[in-house]
Design an enzyme around this catalytic site. Sequence first.
Site, PDB file in Angstrom:
ATOM      1  N   ASN A 278      -5.108   6.265  -1.521  1.00 47.11           N
ATOM      2  CA  ASN A 278      -4.443   6.629  -0.263  1.00 47.11           C
ATOM      3  C   ASN A 278      -3.708   7.957  -0.366  1.00 47.11           C
ATOM      4  O   ASN A 278      -3.553   8.658   0.615  1.00 47.11           O
ATOM      5  CB  ASN A 278      -3.450   5.538   0.157  1.00 47.11           C
ATOM      6  CG  ASN A 278      -4.170   4.350   0.771  1.00 47.11           C
ATOM      7  OD1 ASN A 278      -5.317   4.473   1.185  1.00 47.11           O
ATOM      8  ND2 ASN A 278      -3.508   3.210   0.823  1.00 47.11           N
TER       9      ASN A 278
ATOM     10  N   GLU B  92      -6.868  -1.229  -7.131  1.00 47.63           N
ATOM     11  CA  GLU B  92      -5.962  -0.305  -7.821  1.00 47.63           C
ATOM     12  C   GLU B  92      -4.883  -1.138  -8.500  1.00 47.63           C
ATOM     13  O   GLU B  92      -4.220  -1.945  -7.839  1.00 47.63           O
ATOM     14  CB  GLU B  92      -5.306   0.656  -6.821  1.00 47.63           C
ATOM     15  CG  GLU B  92      -6.047   1.948  -6.663  1.00 47.63           C
ATOM     16  CD  GLU B  92      -5.362   2.900  -5.694  1.00 47.63           C
ATOM     17  OE1 GLU B  92      -5.372   4.098  -5.956  1.00 47.63           O
ATOM     18  OE2 GLU B  92      -4.823   2.450  -4.669  1.00 47.63           O
TER      19      GLU B  92
ATOM     20  N   HIS C 120      -3.490  -3.489  -5.666  1.00 45.38           N
ATOM     21  CA  HIS C 120      -3.763  -2.937  -4.334  1.00 45.38           C
ATOM     22  C   HIS C 120      -5.236  -3.133  -4.005  1.00 45.38           C
ATOM     23  O   HIS C 120      -6.097  -2.440  -4.537  1.00 45.38           O
ATOM     24  CB  HIS C 120      -3.371  -1.454  -4.322  1.00 45.38           C
ATOM     25  CG  HIS C 120      -3.503  -0.815  -2.985  1.00 45.38           C
ATOM     26  ND1 HIS C 120      -3.922   0.486  -2.827  1.00 45.38           N
ATOM     27  CD2 HIS C 120      -3.283  -1.291  -1.750  1.00 45.38           C
ATOM     28  CE1 HIS C 120      -3.955   0.764  -1.542  1.00 45.38           C
ATOM     29  NE2 HIS C 120      -3.567  -0.287  -0.866  1.00 45.38           N
TER      30      HIS C 120
ATOM     31  N   SER D  71       0.820  -1.216   0.000  1.00 45.52           N
ATOM     32  CA  SER D  71       0.000   0.000   0.000  1.00 45.52           C
ATOM     33  C   SER D  71       0.850   1.261   0.000  1.00 45.52           C
ATOM     34  O   SER D  71       0.350   2.335  -0.301  1.00 45.52           O
ATOM     35  CB  SER D  71      -0.954   0.000   1.193  1.00 45.52           C
ATOM     36  OG  SER D  71      -0.298  -0.388   2.357  1.00 45.52           O
TER      37      SER D  71
HETATM   38  P1  NAI Z   1      -0.461  -8.843   8.144  1.00 48.92           P
HETATM   39  O1  NAI Z   1       0.643  -8.594   9.069  1.00 48.92           O
HETATM   40  O2  NAI Z   1      -1.827  -9.064   8.674  1.00 48.92           O
HETATM   41  O3  NAI Z   1      -0.113 -10.113   7.221  1.00 48.92           O
HETATM   42  C1  NAI Z   1       1.134 -10.350   6.628  1.00 48.92           C
HETATM   43  C2  NAI Z   1       1.354 -11.847   6.637  1.00 48.92           C
HETATM   44  O4  NAI Z   1       2.459 -12.172   5.817  1.00 48.92           O
HETATM   45  C3  NAI Z   1       1.660 -12.406   8.027  1.00 48.92           C
HETATM   46  O5  NAI Z   1       0.676 -13.380   8.339  1.00 48.92           O
HETATM   47  C4  NAI Z   1       3.035 -13.009   7.890  1.00 48.92           C
HETATM   48  O6  NAI Z   1       3.212 -14.192   8.657  1.00 48.92           O
HETATM   49  C5  NAI Z   1       3.108 -13.289   6.412  1.00 48.92           C
HETATM   50  N1  NAI Z   1       4.458 -13.370   5.883  1.00 48.92           N
HETATM   51  C6  NAI Z   1       5.529 -12.584   6.196  1.00 48.92           C
HETATM   52  N2  NAI Z   1       6.597 -12.973   5.477  1.00 48.92           N
HETATM   53  C7  NAI Z   1       6.219 -14.020   4.720  1.00 48.92           C
HETATM   54  C8  NAI Z   1       6.871 -14.832   3.766  1.00 48.92           C
HETATM   55  N3  NAI Z   1       8.152 -14.664   3.463  1.00 48.92           N
HETATM   56  N4  NAI Z   1       6.157 -15.818   3.171  1.00 48.92           N
HETATM   57  C9  NAI Z   1       4.866 -16.001   3.467  1.00 48.92           C
HETATM   58  N5  NAI Z   1       4.195 -15.250   4.377  1.00 48.92           N
HETATM   59  C10 NAI Z   1       4.859 -14.271   4.970  1.00 48.92           C
HETATM   60  O7  NAI Z   1      -0.441  -7.643   7.112  1.00 48.92           O
HETATM   61  P2  NAI Z   1      -1.615  -7.150   6.146  1.00 48.92           P
HETATM   62  O8  NAI Z   1      -2.352  -6.052   6.798  1.00 48.92           O
HETATM   63  O9  NAI Z   1      -2.341  -8.304   5.610  1.00 48.92           O
HETATM   64  O10 NAI Z   1      -0.773  -6.473   4.981  1.00 48.92           O
HETATM   65  C11 NAI Z   1      -0.131  -7.233   3.978  1.00 48.92           C
HETATM   66  C12 NAI Z   1       0.227  -6.327   2.826  1.00 48.92           C
HETATM   67  O11 NAI Z   1      -0.965  -5.707   2.330  1.00 48.92           O
HETATM   68  C13 NAI Z   1       1.142  -5.176   3.190  1.00 48.92           C
HETATM   69  O12 NAI Z   1       1.990  -4.940   2.108  1.00 48.92           O
HETATM   70  C14 NAI Z   1       0.197  -4.016   3.415  1.00 48.92           C
HETATM   71  O13 NAI Z   1       0.797  -2.760   3.194  1.00 48.92           O
HETATM   72  C15 NAI Z   1      -0.837  -4.291   2.348  1.00 48.92           C
HETATM   73  N6  NAI Z   1      -2.141  -3.709   2.551  1.00 48.92           N
HETATM   74  C16 NAI Z   1      -2.733  -3.689   3.786  1.00 48.92           C
HETATM   75  C17 NAI Z   1      -3.993  -3.140   3.946  1.00 48.92           C
HETATM   76  C18 NAI Z   1      -4.673  -3.173   5.281  1.00 48.92           C
HETATM   77  O14 NAI Z   1      -5.700  -2.484   5.448  1.00 48.92           O
HETATM   78  N7  NAI Z   1      -4.209  -3.937   6.236  1.00 48.92           N
HETATM   79  C19 NAI Z   1      -4.720  -2.542   2.815  1.00 48.92           C
HETATM   80  C20 NAI Z   1      -4.059  -2.689   1.550  1.00 48.92           C
HETATM   81  C21 NAI Z   1      -2.801  -3.222   1.444  1.00 48.92           C
END
Ligand code: NAI
Length: 698
Positions: free
Chosen positions: A472, A436, A424, A403
């Site tokens: 954003n 996006e 996105h 994001s």
């Molecule tokens: P989160 O922390 O809930 O989930 C990330 C997951 O990735 C964790 O479960 C972690 O164990 C896993 N992970 C880390 N390294 C890994 C690897 N090498 N292989 C496999 N799994 C791995 O984070 P979230 O909120 O889901 O965000 C994920 C992405 O989405 C980020 O880039 C964030 O910026 C983006 N994003 C988040 C939004 C939100 O509202 N939370 C909205 C839009 C995009």
Amino acid sequence: MAVHSTHRDGVLVVALDNPPVNALSPDVLVDLVAALDAGEADPSVRAFVLAGRNGIFSGGADIRWFGKTPPAGTPFLPEVIARIEASPKPFVAAIEGTAFGGGLEIALACDRRLASPRAKVALPEINLGLLPGAGGTQRLPRATGSAAALRFILSGAPVEADDALRLGIVDGVESGDLLEAACAQAAALEARSRLSGRSATAEPDAFVAARAQLPAIEQGGLAAHRCADAVEAATKLPFEQGLARERELFLELLSSEQSKSRIHVFFAQREAAKVPDVPADTPVADVRTVCVVGAGTMGTGIAMALANGGLQVRVVEASGDVLARGRALIEKNYAASARKGRFSEAAVAERLGRMHFGTDLTVAADADLVIEAVFEELDIKREVFGRLETICRPDAILATNTSTLDIDAIATDSARAGDIVGLHFFSPANVMKLLEIVRGTHTSARAVATSLAKTIAKIPVVARTCDGFIANRMLAPYGRETMQLVEEGAWPQDVDRVMERFGFPMGPFRMFDLAGLDVGWRIRKRRLAEGKLSAVRDSEIGDRLCELGRYGQKTGAGIYRYDDGRTPQPDPEVEALIVAESARLGIERRPMSDDEILNRCMLALINEGAKALEDGTAIRPGDCDIAWIYGFGFPAYRGGPMHYADTLGLSRVRDDLFALSERHGAHWRPAPLIERLAARGGRFADLGAYEAKAPAWT
Ligand code: NAI
Ligand code: 3HC
């Protein structure tokens, strides 16, 4: 010719042919009347069958002509329908595919309606801020009863052939040769049997109950109220007077701002899927299997969105424990959907059956598309992409759900930068409709075209990589302004009330509490550590709240208190913190009018949207509108921030921005694009794709 007539054993088959959706354009109407005249004058024609080519009956009136004067001699759709009804010869409608709006209204003027099993019917005018204005509100209640007609017209949603039969909208479903069956039925009709000759059921309670559920007229509910008025007229007035009332109400809606805004959204949504340097014939990957990396908040939501769209999904996590948690979350979510009746148990089982869970990234080897949703850390993402490059097929598309990170930074050193694209999603990804599509410098047309294809059932908007992309990026100054208003004298609940009355489902502070205040806090801390503070001062209220462990709804308290876990309540502790922050900044708090709150929030959005257009991040103003309507719930009946700016008038927008810049600082200066458009009396709506990009002005 937009209409083709063929003779079949005494029946004249009149087929609409105006690809892609047989919209009832002036040409179609002229040709249709000519075909009816010819058929009526021909003694060998006993009856008519009305049909459509291109696999569709008709998508309805041609929306592009609304508000414009058609060429001289073009008949008016209600006149054409009256003509069908007045004919001495009987009519059968053969509904193949879709019969929407004016298309269904034509069919309702026929004596019988026969549908193919795949047919869908709808009166979706309400989605355009209109009512069915070619007799639909008068004829349908005479076919289905007024309560069912009211529900159908208020929902605007399509109904499948079998349900249409059950409701009485069609008279039969034909699984064999539709045209042949329609011709046989038409030939057998002895006399006309018109809906206008019947009466509509009264059912007054249904109207009272339905009206109680409608949004207020000024809050996007104008069309809904007028639909109810028109259907009710069918229960009270003779047919011709009912038609006249329908006409009157239709014209009121057609000239309303709510309808103009919704029609803008209809076209903007379809425009957004077109990218000037990605031609429509760009080859696309056939996406059937998608690997989602990371099963956190976003990964789980994305996996559900994909499985809902019929795709095979492989979810890969770093550890078994986290994977199990992600899987349980998905199962819980689907179980809740089934309980609420959104999906059947069988549909849930099917979706789960399309998902596979594991911790080994090599399952990405046969994926057509990979969507990475791991932690928002550049190094971690680059490591994942490095591995994907060796694992994935050479024709796979590699996407990131980042994001805030630069797509180019993720693609640096990659031998496959062309395959790397940002996808996105918005949280919760299985619910929010926006996607996006973010292009890096090297992202290929194929990667963009594949992302745009309807396989991922989302509403796409294409952005160039930059901080925040479109949605954003516009959120940042909007969020900053809401905090500024609070520092100057408003309370969070005032700002939320004003924005909710404007039409957002949720005011900004409720939204920040829901998303988690810690997200912004972490970003600000990181920027501080990197010495990359934004040029404009950020409020510290969010930081103070996070230091108190108030991260938002998830911790039971943020800007509001959530004693029951969900209902926001203003909190004296937060009010004291705000007052202290105002004092620290030397601001004398003052009462803030609703108009000032609304104006400043909107101007912050509009000015940033204009800047995103100028530097080519967004292709056209409508894309900013779609991003905010489907990403953050900007009310569709106001058309999105850029359309709303046009309704205010850009010279007023410019003047207000200058006035704000004098009081609050240079960051409020109007984007040059606004100045230039205002100077020539222009509107955002006049700008074509990339026309706002700065070089075009110099
Ligand atoms: P989160 O922390 O809930 O989930 C990330 C997951 O990735 C964790 O479960 C972690 O164990 C896993 N992970 C880390 N390294 C890994 C690897 N090498 N292989 C496999 N799994 C791995 O984070 P979230 O909120 O889901 O965000 C994920 C992405 O989405 C980020 O880039 C964030 O910026 C983006 N994003 C988040 C939004 C939100 O509202 N939370 C909205 C839009 C995009
Ligand atoms: N008038 C003009 N253009 C229309 C149109 C219409 N009624 N319906 C669709 N189109 C155009 C779209 O703008 C798009 O154009 P583009 O290719 O240049 O972008 C093209 O047809 C294809 O549309 P979709 O991408 O939406 O195609 P789908 O196959 O996904 O969907 C559809 C087809 C279900 C017919 C969908 O387009 C739709 O829902 N259309 C709107 C239907 C509608 O609202 N009808 C009511 C019109 S108002 C009316 O009839 C008033 C009357 O009561 C007096």
